[in-house]
Design a protein around this motif. Sequence first.
Motif, PDB file in Angstrom:
ATOM      1  N   GLU A  26       4.217 -17.207 -26.648  1.00 15.45           N
ATOM      2  CA  GLU A  26       5.224 -16.650 -25.746  1.00 15.45           C
ATOM      3  C   GLU A  26       4.628 -16.341 -24.374  1.00 15.45           C
ATOM      4  N   LEU A  27       5.491 -16.353 -23.378  1.00 20.94           N
ATOM      5  CA  LEU A  27       5.130 -15.873 -22.053  1.00 20.94           C
ATOM      6  C   LEU A  27       5.673 -14.460 -21.921  1.00 20.94           C
ATOM      7  N   VAL A  28       4.811 -13.531 -21.558  1.00 18.23           N
ATOM      8  CA  VAL A  28       5.189 -12.134 -21.431  1.00 18.23           C
ATOM      9  C   VAL A  28       5.032 -11.719 -19.971  1.00 18.23           C
ATOM     10  N   LYS A  29       6.091 -11.110 -19.422  1.00 16.38           N
ATOM     11  CA  LYS A  29       6.046 -10.666 -18.035  1.00 16.38           C
ATOM     12  C   LYS A  29       4.996  -9.577 -17.880  1.00 16.38           C
ATOM     13  N   GLN A  30       4.095  -9.773 -16.899  1.00 22.03           N
ATOM     14  CA  GLN A  30       3.010  -8.835 -16.653  1.00 22.03           C
ATOM     15  C   GLN A  30       3.246  -7.967 -15.424  1.00 22.03           C
ATOM     16  N   GLY A  31       4.151  -8.370 -14.583  1.00 20.44           N
ATOM     17  CA  GLY A  31       4.416  -7.628 -13.354  1.00 20.44           C
ATOM     18  C   GLY A  31       5.016  -8.541 -12.313  1.00 20.44           C
ATOM     19  N   VAL A  32       4.992  -8.088 -11.091  1.00 21.21           N
ATOM     20  CA  VAL A  32       5.560  -8.869  -9.993  1.00 21.21           C
ATOM     21  C   VAL A  32       4.582  -8.892  -8.828  1.00 21.21           C
ATOM     22  N   THR A  33       4.744  -9.882  -7.983  1.00 23.80           N
ATOM     23  CA  THR A  33       3.960  -9.980  -6.758  1.00 23.80           C
ATOM     24  C   THR A  33       4.882 -10.484  -5.654  1.00 23.80           C
ATOM     25  N   ASN A  70      -0.720  -3.204   4.189  1.00 20.10           N
ATOM     26  CA  ASN A  70      -1.342  -1.942   3.818  1.00 20.10           C
ATOM     27  C   ASN A  70      -0.528  -1.167   2.802  1.00 20.10           C
ATOM     28  N   LEU A  71       0.732  -1.520   2.646  1.00 25.97           N
ATOM     29  CA  LEU A  71       1.609  -0.758   1.779  1.00 25.97           C
ATOM     30  C   LEU A  71       2.634  -1.680   1.153  1.00 25.97           C
ATOM     31  N   VAL A  72       2.829  -1.540  -0.153  1.00 28.03           N
ATOM     32  CA  VAL A  72       3.855  -2.310  -0.849  1.00 28.03           C
ATOM     33  C   VAL A  72       4.738  -1.317  -1.591  1.00 28.03           C
ATOM     34  N   LEU A  73       6.036  -1.377  -1.307  1.00 30.51           N
ATOM     35  CA  LEU A  73       7.007  -0.512  -1.966  1.00 30.51           C
ATOM     36  C   LEU A  73       7.927  -1.357  -2.829  1.00 30.51           C
ATOM     37  N   HIS A  74       8.230  -0.854  -4.001  1.00 33.79           N
ATOM     38  CA  HIS A  74       9.198  -1.499  -4.895  1.00 33.79           C
ATOM     39  C   HIS A  74      10.451  -0.631  -4.866  1.00 33.79           C
ATOM     40  N   GLU A  93       8.979   3.016  -5.323  1.00 38.34           N
ATOM     41  CA  GLU A  93       7.718   3.275  -5.996  1.00 38.34           C
ATOM     42  C   GLU A  93       6.629   2.563  -5.208  1.00 38.34           C
ATOM     43  N   VAL A  94       5.549   3.271  -4.911  1.00 36.24           N
ATOM     44  CA  VAL A  94       4.425   2.667  -4.211  1.00 36.24           C
ATOM     45  C   VAL A  94       3.625   1.870  -5.244  1.00 36.24           C
ATOM     46  N   THR A  95       3.536   0.549  -5.042  1.00 34.56           N
ATOM     47  CA  THR A  95       2.803  -0.292  -5.987  1.00 34.56           C
ATOM     48  C   THR A  95       1.461  -0.751  -5.437  1.00 34.56           C
ATOM     49  N   LYS A  96       1.260  -0.563  -4.129  1.00 36.47           N
ATOM     50  CA  LYS A  96      -0.030  -0.879  -3.527  1.00 36.47           C
ATOM     51  C   LYS A  96      -0.129  -0.118  -2.214  1.00 36.47           C
ATOM     52  N   VAL A  97      -1.295   0.431  -1.946  1.00 38.10           N
ATOM     53  CA  VAL A  97      -1.512   1.130  -0.692  1.00 38.10           C
ATOM     54  C   VAL A  97      -2.991   1.036  -0.347  1.00 38.10           C
ATOM     55  N   GLN A  98      -3.269   0.887   0.954  1.00 41.51           N
ATOM     56  CA  GLN A  98      -4.656   0.809   1.407  1.00 41.51           C
ATOM     57  C   GLN A  98      -4.875   1.788   2.542  1.00 41.51           C
ATOM     58  N   ALA A 100      -5.639   4.932   5.082  1.00 43.50           N
ATOM     59  CA  ALA A 100      -5.100   6.269   5.320  1.00 43.50           C
ATOM     60  C   ALA A 100      -3.638   6.407   4.915  1.00 43.50           C
ATOM     61  N   LEU A 101      -2.938   5.298   4.759  1.00 48.14           N
ATOM     62  CA  LEU A 101      -1.544   5.392   4.321  1.00 48.14           C
ATOM     63  C   LEU A 101      -1.428   6.042   2.951  1.00 48.14           C
ATOM     64  N   SER A 102      -2.502   6.034   2.160  1.00 49.19           N
ATOM     65  CA  SER A 102      -2.432   6.627   0.831  1.00 49.19           C
ATOM     66  C   SER A 102      -2.185   8.140   0.905  1.00 49.19           C
ATOM     67  N   ASN A 103      -2.480   8.767   2.054  1.00 44.18           N
ATOM     68  CA  ASN A 103      -2.178  10.191   2.217  1.00 44.18           C
ATOM     69  C   ASN A 103      -0.675  10.426   2.297  1.00 44.18           C
ATOM     70  N   LEU A 104       0.038   9.492   2.928  1.00 48.96           N
ATOM     71  CA  LEU A 104       1.485   9.620   3.065  1.00 48.96           C
ATOM     72  C   LEU A 104       2.249   9.024   1.882  1.00 48.96           C
ATOM     73  N   PHE A 105       1.685   7.978   1.293  1.00 50.98           N
ATOM     74  CA  PHE A 105       2.357   7.247   0.211  1.00 50.98           C
ATOM     75  C   PHE A 105       1.429   7.114  -0.990  1.00 50.98           C
ATOM     76  N   PRO A 106       1.229   8.185  -1.763  1.00 48.99           N
ATOM     77  CA  PRO A 106       0.371   8.062  -2.937  1.00 48.99           C
ATOM     78  C   PRO A 106       0.990   7.142  -3.980  1.00 48.99           C
ATOM     79  N   MET A 107       0.148   6.527  -4.789  1.00 54.01           N
ATOM     80  CA  MET A 107       0.647   5.646  -5.850  1.00 54.01           C
ATOM     81  C   MET A 107       1.515   6.465  -6.796  1.00 54.01           C
TER      82      MET A 107
END
Length: 185
Positions: free
Chosen positions: A136-143, A155-159, A171-176, A178-185
């Motif tokens: 089977e193919l199982v969904k692992q996530g999205v990109t 620097n920031l990916v929002l879902h 939902e913050v799915t990726k952050v790099q 200083a933005l992580s201070n404003l948008f924590p995972m």
Amino acid sequence: GVLLIDTEGNSDQCVGVPEIPPFLRLKTKNAREIMETLDKVSEGKIKFPDGKPVETVAIDSWSIVWSVAQEVAAVSAEKRAAKKGFDVEGATMTQLDWVLAKRLPKRILNRLNGSTVRYLVLVAREKDQYAEKGNELVKQGVTADVIKGTEYEMNLVLHFDFDDKGKWFYEVTKVQGALSNLFPM
């Protein structure tokens, strides 16, 4: 101070909605037209009626810009195949075709890097990621379905989604950085 570059043609639904502040928009899929507009923004030639400058550029969707660029590369490969008498449907893209495909989207990003715009929002479609588990193919996530390597330039990916009451949330799915201070995972 938002300039929306609408590549999908669906921003009409946002015009005149009381909850959405007034915004400027450009409806196009043409990368060169996007670059010309960004140049005008940087030169201060595009402003709001009250004279306020553009502070935020949103491109919805960046996936369309990439898709159009891929089409340019595919046409190049098909023309080359036809010229050599090969089957156009089986044409494969060369490294040069991919360089051509990436050129205009990269130039747009370079324009934004050197602009007066304070905030950039690139909206991208999701592409499902799957892994094999047995038969089977199982969904692992999205990109994001955009240029390979873009994830390192962002620097920031929002879902965005709706909660069970129909209210928007993100939902913050990726952050790099200083933005992580404003948008924590």
